[in-house]
Design an enzyme around this catalytic site. Structure first.
Site, PDB file in Angstrom:
ATOM      1  N   PRO A  53       0.703  -1.175   0.024  1.00  4.11           N
ATOM      2  CA  PRO A  53      -0.036   0.017  -0.026  1.00  4.11           C
ATOM      3  C   PRO A  53       0.903   1.203  -0.103  1.00  4.11           C
ATOM      4  CG  PRO A  53       0.071  -1.053   2.056  1.00  4.11           C
ATOM      5  CD  PRO A  53       0.856  -1.820   1.238  1.00  4.11           C
ATOM      6  N   CYS A  54       1.539   1.432  -0.901  1.00  4.85           N
ATOM      7  CA  CYS A  54       2.520   2.535  -1.003  1.00  4.85           C
ATOM      8  C   CYS A  54       1.693   3.878  -1.097  1.00  4.85           C
ATOM      9  CB  CYS A  54       3.255   2.631  -2.329  1.00  4.85           C
ATOM     10  SG  CYS A  54       2.668   1.765  -3.722  1.00  4.85           S
ATOM     11  N   HIS A  55       0.326   3.750  -1.230  1.00  2.17           N
ATOM     12  CA  HIS A  55      -0.217   4.907  -1.493  1.00  2.17           C
ATOM     13  C   HIS A  55      -0.660   5.448  -0.105  1.00  2.17           C
ATOM     14  CE1 HIS A  55      -3.150   1.690  -1.486  1.00  2.17           C
ATOM     15  NE2 HIS A  55      -3.857   2.220  -0.502  1.00  2.17           N
TER      16      HIS A  55
END
Length: 90
Positions: A53-55
């Site tokens: 979940p780099c966001h």
DNA sequence: GAGGAATGGCTGG
DNA sequence: CCAGCCATTCCTC
């Protein structure tokens, strides 16, 4: 894949839905408080962008920051997860 | 708020 | 080891 990158991934994966942390925060948890940019680089070069979940990783002040798939997608995902978190907590 | 410099790790030579 | 890269952060004006 480097030890630092693995640390970053694990930290990012530890961020709950609807929550966002700053690069500095992740860098600190990764073991390198000042490696905020190294964190971004690790996320950009991440092997599994779908399971990471780099966001949920944003810049300080609440800015969206960057995103491998496009900053606009990042905002959408953030908003979506925010709704999901609300639903879970409801 | 905008612009310039610094930081820290990764890759390639 | 050295130079270049990067999705930031801090300092100064």
């Amino acid at each position: 894949m480097t030890p630092f990158a693995v640390r970053v991934y694990k930290v990012v994966l530890g961020i709950p839905i609807g929550q966002v942390r700053s690069y500095k925060w992740v860098a600190r948890k990764a073991g390198s408080p000042g490696a905020c940019r190294a964190v971004g680089q690790a996320l950009k070069r991440n092997p599994y962008p779908l399971i990471i979940p780099c966001h949920r990783v944003v810049k300080s002040g609440g800015g969206a920051g960057g995103y491998a798939l496009g900053g606009d997608k990042k905002r959408l995902l953030l908003d979506l997860e925010k709704k999901i978190a609300k639903c879970l907590g409801d």
